[in-house]
Design an enzyme around this catalytic site. Structure first.
Site, PDB file in Angstrom:
ATOM      1  CG  ASP A  85      -2.257   0.649   0.970  1.00 33.43           C
ATOM      2  OD1 ASP A  85      -2.273   1.886   0.882  1.00 33.43           O
ATOM      3  OD2 ASP A  85      -3.271  -0.054   0.845  1.00 33.43           O
ATOM      4  CB  ALA A  92      -9.665  -7.444  -7.253  1.00 30.77           C
ATOM      5  CB  SER A 114      -9.287   0.578   0.507  1.00 32.98           C
ATOM      6  OG  SER A 114      -8.812   0.846  -0.778  1.00 32.98           O
ATOM      7  CG  HIS A 117      -5.301   3.869   1.203  1.00 35.44           C
ATOM      8  ND1 HIS A 117      -4.883   2.606   0.838  1.00 35.44           N
ATOM      9  CD2 HIS A 117      -6.602   3.946   0.850  1.00 35.44           C
ATOM     10  CE1 HIS A 117      -5.887   1.943   0.293  1.00 35.44           C
ATOM     11  NE2 HIS A 117      -6.949   2.738   0.281  1.00 35.44           N
ATOM     12  CG  ASN A 131     -13.844   1.885  -3.361  1.00 35.43           C
ATOM     13  OD1 ASN A 131     -14.099   0.733  -3.046  1.00 35.43           O
ATOM     14  ND2 ASN A 131     -12.994   2.638  -2.695  1.00 35.43           N
ATOM     15  CG  ASP A 150      -2.352   1.894  18.469  1.00 38.44           C
ATOM     16  OD1 ASP A 150      -2.056   2.204  19.638  1.00 38.44           O
ATOM     17  OD2 ASP A 150      -3.455   2.154  17.953  1.00 38.44           O
TER      18      ASP A 150
END
Length: 466
Positions: free
Chosen positions: A212, A357, A415, A244, A342, A221
């Site tokens: 990405d 995909a 996504s 993203h 999308n 985190d």
């Protein structure tokens, strides 16, 4: 019935696989920067690797560069010869820069029965599905550019308003809908809907690659995770300047106990491999994606998560090269999972699943909302020969990590659905050490929650954790 070397495509009971009946509304025209890059992808016969490389060098008249030299430091790419071929040895593909007459020779070799060069395709640009199309994601803004910031804020608010209106149809939103909303105090609605919150598995010992825009490597985190990372973008470090990538990596592998609740990550103990294949502006190209896949397979990652792609033109099928790469990855024990896209504007227009995909051996992920209805932007499986949706996952109003100083963000898109599936794939891989490659892919599809929606839209159903 699927061929033995293709993944099965289960359908929900009573699902209607026909395309939508609404009048066709053409998608937004692709901009000039959304086409070919001028470079070429060449699929090499792995059984005749040495012969393939020699043929490539002779026919294209280019210098051969190994992927290790071409991507060990992305800055080196700017120093490569103007005409060269970067060979991704593990997956058997070359990215070729050469003059027009040499390109013709390559095509002649591919169609003329040359046994070492199997296919040649133009390299395409790809986007963070597609950067601007991910609901709520503003593009990076230069400091002090107030006018652009104002425009982007307005764009974001307008798109979010459209999504809210779509979700409100049939009375599913508004005061009553909000009253029935999932309590996200301890974990996000997506973590709950996929049963990740109650799974005893954490992804420990499983290598999960996220290709990405990179990751905020200083995000608290992810402290102490021992993350392996590499940039495949010339002149840019892995550090995420877009957001993203950090959001997607957080969904797939964020911790069970983040610095600020709710829990948003699926596989909190997976070994993360972060490949920056998209620049901070949210764009990249096929060659960088293949370089990242090559790296992931070399590092024996069991799962590759790709929330990226490009919309298809009318009549455009799947990439033969990406399909063969996905098959080779499966044979090596690696499942590739990618966002369906999308590009729909439901109910008026349903767009086909995006590249890559739409390849039969890549798991295509659609997005659903909190009511488990198909997201209005989610692309559909409109093409029988490749292009089906395989599975669905939460993709509307999804909270996850974000680069500092914001730290967290709530956005939407296929996504976001993709890393849910990737993280849960890691849980299944941990639960069954024998499940790798195609076996793991089939296991993912077999463990879904059936939805009363067309398989065209959600494939086998909503992904579920073991």
């Amino acid at each position: 019935m699927p061929k033995p070397d293709e993944k099965p495509r289960p359908s929900a009971p009573g699902a209607d696989s026909a395309a939508g009946s609404g009048g066709p509304v053409p998608p937004e025209p692709a901009g000039p920067d959304q086409g070919a890059t001028g470079r070429y992808l060449v699929l090499l016969c792995q059984d005749k690797a040495a012969e393939a490389v020699k043929t490539l060098s002779e026919m294209a008249g280019v210098e051969i560069v190994g992927a290790a030299a071409g991507s060990a430091d992305a800055a080196l790419r700017g120093k490569l010869p103007a005409e060269c071929a970067i060979v991704f040895e593990r997956i058997g593909v070359a990215l070729v820069r050469c003059s027009g007459d040499k390109q013709q020779l390559l095509h002649m070799a591919a169609v003329g029965g040359n046994e070492s060069i199997l296919a040649v395709e133009p390299e395409r640009r790809v986007y963070a599905i597609a950067g601007k199309r991910d609901v709520g994601i503003p593009a990076p803004v230069a400091p002090g550019d107030a006018s652009l910031a104002t425009y982007l804020a307005g764009y974001r608010d307008a798109v979010n308003d459209l999504v809210e209106r779509a979700l409100a149809r049939d009375g599913k939103a508004g005061a009553a809908g909000q009253a029935a909303a999932t309590d996200e105090t301890s974990s996000t609605w997506g973590i709950q809907a996929t049963r990740s919150a109650v799974s005893s598995y954490t992804g420990k010992g499983i290598r999960l690659a996220v290709l990405d825009t990179g990751l905020d490597l200083e995000h608290p985190d992810f402290a102490g995770r021992g993350i392996v990372s590499r940039s495949f973008v010339e002149g840019q470090a892995v550090q995420d300047g877009n957001g993203h990538g950090t959001h997607c990596a957080g969904i797939a592998g964020g911790p069970a106990a983040p610095g600020r609740p709710p829990r948003y990550g699926v596989a909190g103990e997976a070994e993360l491999y972060i490949g920056k294949v998209l620049g901070d502006e949210g764009g990249g190209a096929d060659g960088g994606v293949l370089d990242g896949i090559n790296w992931a397979v070399e590092n024996q990652c069991q799962i590759v998560s790709m929330s990226l792609g490009s919309a298809l033109q009318d009549g455009q099928g799947y990439s033969r090269i990406f399909e063969e790469v996905a098959r080779r990855a499966l044979a090596a024990g690696t499942v590739i999972i990618a966002a369906a896209g999308n590009d729909s504007r439901r109910p008026e227009f349903i767009a086909p699943v995006s590249h890559p995909a739409n390849c039969p051996s890549i798991l295509a992920v659609a997005a659903v909302d909190q009511d488990l209805q198909i997201a209005p932007f989610s692309s559909g499986g409109l093409v029988e020969d490749g292009g089906q949706v395989d599975v669905a996952a939460p993709g509307v109003a999804v909270t996850s990590s974000w680069p500092a100083p914001q730290m967290y963000n709530t956005i939407s898109g296929t996504s976001m659905a993709t890393p849910f599936v990737s993280g849960i794939a890691a849980l299944h891989a941990q639960a069954d050490p024998a499940a790798r490659g195609r076996v793991l892919l089939n296991l993912i599809l077999q463990n879904t929650r059936r939805l009363a929606l067309p398989s065209r839209d959600v494939g086998a159903g909503l992904i579920q954790a073991p």
